[in-house]
Design a protein around this motif. Structure first.
Motif, mmCIF file in Angstrom:
data_model
loop_
_atom_site.group_PDB
_atom_site.id
_atom_site.type_symbol
_atom_site.label_atom_id
_atom_site.label_comp_id
_atom_site.label_asym_id
_atom_site.label_seq_id
_atom_site.Cartn_x
_atom_site.Cartn_y
_atom_site.Cartn_z
ATOM 1 N N LEU A 63 20.379 42.215 16.048
ATOM 2 C CA LEU A 63 20.332 41.668 17.400
ATOM 3 C C LEU A 63 21.184 40.406 17.502
ATOM 4 O O LEU A 63 21.905 40.205 18.488
ATOM 5 N N VAL A 64 21.112 39.555 16.470
ATOM 6 C CA VAL A 64 21.935 38.344 16.467
ATOM 7 C C VAL A 64 23.419 38.711 16.483
ATOM 8 O O VAL A 64 24.216 38.129 17.225
ATOM 9 N N ALA A 65 23.811 39.685 15.665
ATOM 10 C CA ALA A 65 25.221 40.099 15.616
ATOM 11 C C ALA A 65 25.688 40.607 16.972
ATOM 12 O O ALA A 65 26.806 40.294 17.422
ATOM 13 N N ALA A 66 24.828 41.378 17.664
ATOM 14 C CA ALA A 66 25.192 41.902 18.982
ATOM 15 C C ALA A 66 25.339 40.773 20.001
ATOM 16 O O ALA A 66 26.248 40.796 20.842
ATOM 17 N N VAL A 67 24.446 39.784 19.923
ATOM 18 C CA VAL A 67 24.514 38.661 20.857
ATOM 19 C C VAL A 67 25.794 37.850 20.629
ATOM 20 O O VAL A 67 26.468 37.452 21.579
ATOM 21 N N VAL A 68 26.146 37.614 19.374
ATOM 22 C CA VAL A 68 27.357 36.855 19.063
ATOM 23 C C VAL A 68 28.590 37.562 19.638
ATOM 24 O O VAL A 68 29.469 36.929 20.239
ATOM 25 N N GLU A 69 28.661 38.869 19.474
ATOM 26 C CA GLU A 69 29.809 39.618 19.997
ATOM 27 C C GLU A 69 29.839 39.562 21.518
ATOM 28 O O GLU A 69 30.915 39.461 22.121
ATOM 29 N N LYS A 70 28.679 39.621 22.144
ATOM 30 C CA LYS A 70 28.626 39.563 23.605
ATOM 31 C C LYS A 70 29.080 38.194 24.105
ATOM 32 O O LYS A 70 29.850 38.103 25.073
ATOM 33 N N ASP A 122 33.256 30.876 16.873
ATOM 34 C CA ASP A 122 33.339 31.138 15.435
ATOM 35 C C ASP A 122 31.946 30.880 14.865
ATOM 36 O O ASP A 122 31.565 29.733 14.629
ATOM 37 N N ALA A 123 31.194 31.948 14.680
ATOM 38 C CA ALA A 123 29.805 31.800 14.246
ATOM 39 C C ALA A 123 29.578 32.541 12.934
ATOM 40 O O ALA A 123 29.900 33.727 12.811
ATOM 41 N N GLU A 124 29.018 31.841 11.955
ATOM 42 C CA GLU A 124 28.645 32.439 10.680
ATOM 43 C C GLU A 124 27.184 32.852 10.743
ATOM 44 O O GLU A 124 26.302 32.024 11.025
ATOM 45 N N VAL A 125 26.916 34.134 10.547
ATOM 46 C CA VAL A 125 25.553 34.669 10.623
ATOM 47 C C VAL A 125 25.053 34.917 9.205
ATOM 48 O O VAL A 125 25.672 35.671 8.442
ATOM 49 N N ILE A 126 23.937 34.287 8.835
ATOM 50 C CA ILE A 126 23.415 34.356 7.468
ATOM 51 C C ILE A 126 21.951 34.793 7.499
ATOM 52 O O ILE A 126 21.079 34.069 8.008
ATOM 53 N N PHE A 127 21.689 35.998 6.987
ATOM 54 C CA PHE A 127 20.332 36.511 6.847
ATOM 55 C C PHE A 127 20.184 37.104 5.451
ATOM 56 O O PHE A 127 21.121 37.745 4.950
ATOM 57 N N PRO A 128 19.029 36.931 4.813
ATOM 58 C CA PRO A 128 18.822 37.582 3.514
ATOM 59 C C PRO A 128 18.808 39.094 3.668
ATOM 60 O O PRO A 128 18.455 39.623 4.733
ATOM 61 N N GLY A 145 32.574 26.673 14.056
ATOM 62 C CA GLY A 145 31.722 26.177 12.979
ATOM 63 C C GLY A 145 30.238 26.363 13.215
ATOM 64 O O GLY A 145 29.408 25.721 12.566
ATOM 65 N N MET A 146 29.852 27.262 14.132
ATOM 66 C CA MET A 146 28.437 27.514 14.401
ATOM 67 C C MET A 146 27.829 28.309 13.245
ATOM 68 O O MET A 146 28.493 29.143 12.632
ATOM 69 N N ARG A 147 26.574 28.032 12.944
ATOM 70 C CA ARG A 147 25.840 28.771 11.913
ATOM 71 C C ARG A 147 24.539 29.276 12.498
ATOM 72 O O ARG A 147 23.800 28.519 13.135
ATOM 73 N N ILE A 148 24.267 30.568 12.269
ATOM 74 C CA ILE A 148 23.004 31.171 12.705
ATOM 75 C C ILE A 148 22.330 31.702 11.446
ATOM 76 O O ILE A 148 22.818 32.639 10.808
ATOM 77 N N VAL A 149 21.213 31.082 11.087
ATOM 78 C CA VAL A 149 20.579 31.344 9.784
ATOM 79 C C VAL A 149 19.161 31.862 9.987
ATOM 80 O O VAL A 149 18.366 31.280 10.745
ATOM 81 N N ALA A 166 12.150 32.829 10.944
ATOM 82 C CA ALA A 166 12.754 31.774 11.746
ATOM 83 C C ALA A 166 14.237 32.054 11.892
ATOM 84 O O ALA A 166 14.882 32.574 10.974
ATOM 85 N N VAL A 167 14.764 31.714 13.069
ATOM 86 C CA VAL A 167 16.193 31.814 13.330
ATOM 87 C C VAL A 167 16.659 30.449 13.828
ATOM 88 O O VAL A 167 16.109 29.921 14.801
ATOM 89 N N ALA A 168 17.654 29.883 13.145
ATOM 90 C CA ALA A 168 18.179 28.569 13.515
ATOM 91 C C ALA A 168 19.623 28.714 13.972
ATOM 92 O O ALA A 168 20.440 29.335 13.288
ATOM 93 N N VAL A 169 19.920 28.149 15.144
ATOM 94 C CA VAL A 169 21.280 28.139 15.688
ATOM 95 C C VAL A 169 21.778 26.700 15.623
ATOM 96 O O VAL A 169 21.278 25.828 16.336
ATOM 97 N N ALA A 170 22.756 26.466 14.726
ATOM 98 C CA ALA A 170 23.254 25.106 14.489
ATOM 99 C C ALA A 170 24.704 24.988 14.925
ATOM 100 O O ALA A 170 25.524 25.862 14.629
ATOM 101 N N ASP A 171 25.012 23.911 15.637
ATOM 102 C CA ASP A 171 26.396 23.660 16.039
ATOM 103 C C ASP A 171 26.877 22.345 15.435
ATOM 104 O O ASP A 171 26.098 21.562 14.908
ATOM 105 N N LYS A 172 28.191 22.107 15.522
ATOM 106 C CA LYS A 172 28.792 20.881 15.000
ATOM 107 C C LYS A 172 29.322 20.025 16.146
ATOM 108 O O LYS A 172 30.364 19.378 16.021
#
Length: 357
Positions: A213-220, A229-235, A267-271, A280-286
């Motif tokens: 779902l996060v990947a789809a939202v980023v593309e949208k 430019d968002a880095e998506v990090i999930f285990p 430089g956005m990170r979604i972890v 938990a999902v964290a959306v961090a910007d710079k």
């Protein structure tokens, strides 16, 4: 057992009514503010079932605490009760609209053994004419631009179809589609405001794959923010959660769009993290970050920072927090001026009571 047994802890000094319940939802203690709000002396309530004496029910008439605790209490990770409207029966037989929040007491195994609730007079917080006018003014302003665009482009397409090239037509239709989507989101926000404030929000829970779902939202979002430019990090073993996918997508879209618009799209990170009965999902910007003076207000209705481009309705974060809390989770923010902001929401991983076999 004394009615004001918690008074020594300062409960009687509080301006709000405080009621403590046991595992069977009977009143254990109550402070003096209960009298001014509902007319009952604390001694009148102790030992009696809250449903029996207070006739607790939702604004639509649905009874509460009759057959058990609210469904959200079935999740061990749920400790707090988000504020919601409850109609209670006063000592004189009249109905009183209240705002109720509080926390559950749980034993080491996670079972609910009681609760402490804070009850406020909801009549003071009813939408004032000024607030109602602010809603109308804000939404009217936000609707005007996309509707004007849709009307202009459709008129142009109808009147000059044969004279326009295919690339021009496609560009105009893409803009019409974008603006129609914006109008749909504004209408959805209005409906969510009404449902959240009345306690009528209905969640259509199903298993949700959050990384997908996060990947789809980023593309949208990238379709409108080309520099995103968002880095998506999930285990790899990140669990699915029972949630309403449309509402979670709404929350994610709002957080990613806000980070791109008011922070920095680069430089956005979604972890994603998992543990302790929640994901938990964290959306961090710079971006530039949010000063302390504004940080405590970002979840307020209609709040828009003057230092940024104050676009939008000012409702997105307020609604997002309400949607997350309706799932039994929480939405918080951390920020450091000059280094960026992180919005983090949680969702419980357990099976909701309404879906349990």
């Amino acid at each position: 057992m004394t009615a004001t047994g918690d008074a020594g802890n300062g409960f009687d000094l509080l301006p709000d009514a405080v009621i403590s319940l046991d595992a069977q939802r009977r009143v254990v203690t109550a402070n003096r503010a209960v009298t001014s709000l509902l007319g009952f002396r604390p001694d009148d309530l102790v030992g009696r079932g809250a449903a029996e004496v207070l006739h607790c029910r939702m604004p639509d008439g649905k009874p509460l605490l009759v057959d058990g605790w609210p469904r959200a209490a079935g999740l061990r990770s749920v400790r707090a009760m988000p504020e919601h409207k409850v109609v209670m029966r006063a000592a004189d037989g009249s109905d009183v609209l209240t705002l109720v929040t509080g926390a559950y007491r749980r034993d080491p195994n996670g079972a609910v053994v009681g609760a402490v609730v804070v009850v406020r007079d909801g009549r003071r917080r009813r939408a004032s004419p000024a607030e109602g006018m602010e809603v109308i003014s804000t939404v009217s302003h936000e609707l005007r631009a996309p509707l004007t665009s849709v009307r202009g482009y459709t008129s142009l397409l109808l009147n000059r179809w044969d004279r326009l090239g295919d690339d021009q037509k496609r560009s105009m239709l893409e803009q019409v589609n974008h603006d129609a989507t914006r109008v749909t989101r504004l209408v959805t926000e209005l409906l969510d405001i009404s449902r959240l404030e009345s306690g009528r929000l209905h969640l259509r829970r199903q298993l949700v794959d959050l990384p997908a779902l996060v990947a789809a939202v980023v593309e949208k979002v990238r379709m409108n923010e080309s520099t995103l430019d968002a880095e998506v990090i999930f285990p790899a073993d990140f669990p699915d959660v029972y949630a309403d996918p449309d509402k979670v997508e709404q929350v994610l879209t709002n957080l990613v769009e806000n980070a791109a618009k008011y922070g920095d799209p680069r430089g956005m990170r979604i972890v994603g993290t998992d543990g302790g009965g929640v994901v938990a999902v964290a959306v961090a910007d710079k971006g530039e970050g949010i000063p302390d003076s504004d940080l405590r207000r970002v979840f307020s209705k209609f709040f828009r920072r003057a230092e940024t481009r104050p676009t939008g309705s000012g409702l997105g974060l307020w609604i997002s927090r309400g949607l997350v809390e309706a799932h039994g989770g929480s939405l918080v923010v951390e920020s450091e001026v000059g280094r960026g902001s992180t919005f983090r929401f949680t969702l419980p991983t357990g099976i909701p009571e309404e879906l349990a076999p």
